[in-house]
Design an enzyme around this catalytic site. Structure first.
Site, PDB file in Angstrom:
ATOM      1  N   LEU A 106       0.886  -1.160   0.000  1.00 59.79           N
ATOM      2  CA  LEU A 106       0.000   0.000   0.000  1.00 59.79           C
ATOM      3  C   LEU A 106       0.922   1.208   0.000  1.00 59.79           C
ATOM      4  CD1 LEU A 106      -2.840  -0.714   2.607  1.00 59.79           C
ATOM      5  CD2 LEU A 106      -3.136  -0.290   0.164  1.00 59.79           C
ATOM      6  N   ASP A 107       0.680   2.183  -0.875  1.00 58.15           N
ATOM      7  CA  ASP A 107       1.609   3.305  -0.932  1.00 58.15           C
ATOM      8  C   ASP A 107       1.514   4.162   0.327  1.00 58.15           C
ATOM      9  OD1 ASP A 107      -0.275   5.515  -1.291  1.00 58.15           O
ATOM     10  OD2 ASP A 107      -0.581   4.787  -3.319  1.00 58.15           O
ATOM     11  N   LYS A 108       2.464   5.043   0.484  1.00 58.75           N
ATOM     12  CA  LYS A 108       2.598   5.815   1.719  1.00 58.75           C
ATOM     13  C   LYS A 108       1.328   6.568   2.084  1.00 58.75           C
ATOM     14  CE  LYS A 108       5.314   9.563   3.802  1.00 58.75           C
ATOM     15  NZ  LYS A 108       6.361  10.584   3.568  1.00 58.75           N
ATOM     16  N   ASN A 109       0.645   7.114   1.114  1.00 56.68           N
ATOM     17  CA  ASN A 109      -0.525   7.941   1.389  1.00 56.68           C
ATOM     18  C   ASN A 109      -1.832   7.157   1.417  1.00 56.68           C
ATOM     19  OD1 ASN A 109       0.972  10.366   1.584  1.00 56.68           O
ATOM     20  ND2 ASN A 109       1.091  10.468  -0.652  1.00 56.68           N
ATOM     21  N   SER A 110      -1.743   5.840   1.301  1.00 54.99           N
ATOM     22  CA  SER A 110      -2.935   4.999   1.377  1.00 54.99           C
ATOM     23  C   SER A 110      -2.968   4.290   2.724  1.00 54.99           C
ATOM     24  CB  SER A 110      -2.937   3.975   0.235  1.00 54.99           C
ATOM     25  OG  SER A 110      -2.963   4.623  -1.019  1.00 54.99           O
TER      26      SER A 110
END
Length: 261
Positions: A106-110
Site C-alpha cells: 500500500l503506498d505511503k498515502n494509502s
C-alpha cells in the site's frame, strides 16, 4: 532432516521475502558454510550456516507460520526498513510473534488492510499474477463522478502500462465536493486505483483498502494488527487457488457495479 531450498528457508524464517532472497543470492551476498549460495540450492536449515553480507543469520527447520492482518495508517511505507528514514510498517508489527514481511504493498498515502507473513509459499500464492485475488477499496474523490467515468472504471481504462482489467465500481456516498466510491480490482499494478482515477479526471482525497479476497478490515484499529485464524488463512488460500485470470470483457459484478447505489 529434509533439505529445503535456500530462498524458502530465508523467507520462512522471516529474514527476506522470497523475491529479496533471490536477488541477494544472485548478487552473491548469501553464503552457505562460507561458500557462495546458488538459486534453488537445497540446505539443511538445522545444520548449514547461512550468512548475508558476511553476517550469520539464524534459521530453523521448524518455524511457526504467522499470518497477520494490519491496519496500515497513512504516512507509513510498506517496507521493513527505509533508506530515507520514513516510518515503516515494521514499526507496527515489532511485537508480532515472529518476523514477518508484507504481502504486496500500500503506498505511503494509502491506508487499510495489509497482510504480513513469514510463510513464503503463502505470500507467493497471494501475489502471483495468475491468481488475481480481489482487492476492495473505499475511494474518496473530490469531484462528482459522471456515469461515463463509472463505466470507464468498470470496463477498464488505458494506462501507460496497458488497459486495466474490468473492475467492480459503485457509488457509496455523494455530496458537494465529495464522492465515495467502492472499487474492487483483480490486478496488482503499482498505484493502480490512483492512476485509474486520474485517467478519468478524478482527484483521490483518501484511499483505504477494506478487503483482500474474503478477508475484511472490519473493526481493526489504525496501526493495530491481529493474527488470522486458520479458517481465514484457508479461505484466502482457497480464493487465490480458485481465482481465474480475468478476461478483457466485463465480469459478472452484480447490479451495483458501475452504478449509483
Amino acid at each position: 532432516m529434509e533439505q529445503i531450498r535456500i530462498q524458502k528457508v530465508l523467507s520462512d524464517n522471516g529474514i527476506l521475502s522470497r523475491r529479496k532472497a533471490e536477488e541477494a543470492i544472485s548478487a552473491g551476498r548469501v553464503t552457505v558454510n562460507g561458500r557462495p549460495a546458488s538459486l534453488g540450492q537445497k540446505i539443511d536449515p538445522g545444520k548449514d550456516l547461512i550468512a548475508i553480507d558476511g553476517k550469520k543469520v539464524a534459521t530453523s527447520g521448524k518455524v511457526r507460520k504467522v499470518y497477520l492482518a494490519l491496519y496500515k495508517p497513512r504516512g507509513f511505507v510498506t517496507t521493513l526498513s527505509d533508506e530515507m528514514g520514513r516510518k515503516c510498517v515494521a514499526e507496527l508489527v515489532k511485537n508480532a510473534p515472529a518476523k514477518v514481511y508484507p504481502i504486496g504493498r500500500l503506498d505511503k498515502n494509502s491506508e487499510g488492510l495489509l497482510l504480513l507473513t513469514n510463510d513464503g509459499d503463502f505470500a507467493n500464492l497471494i501475489m502471483h499474477p495468475s491468481h488475481h485475488v480481489a482487492k476492495t477499496y473505499r475511494v474518496t474523490v473530490r469531484e462528482k463522478v459522471s456515469e461515463d467515468a463509472l463505466v470507464a472504471l468498470s470496463v477498464g481504462v488505458q494506462l501507460e502500462d496497458g488497459k486495466t482489467a474490468p473492475a467492480q465500481v459503485s457509488v457509496l456516498e455523494e455530496e458537494p465536493g465529495r464522492t465515495v466510491l467502492q472499487i474492487t480490482i483483480y490486478e496488482g499494478r503499482n498505484r493502480q486505483i490512483r492512476r485509474m482515477c486520474e485517467a478519468v479526471n478524478l482527484t483521490v482525497a483518501r484511499l483505504k483498502r477494506t478487503a483482500i479476497g474474503p478477508l475484511r478490515l472490519g473493526m481493526l484499529g489504525q496501526g493495530r494488527w491481529r493474527e488470522l485464524t486458520a479458517q481465514e488463512v484457508g479461505a484466502i488460500r482457497s480464493a487465490a487457488l480458485q481465482a481465474e485470470k480475468p478476461r478483457r470483457e466485463k465480469p459478472q459484478p452484480g447490479p451495483a457495479a458501475g452504478r449509483r447505489q
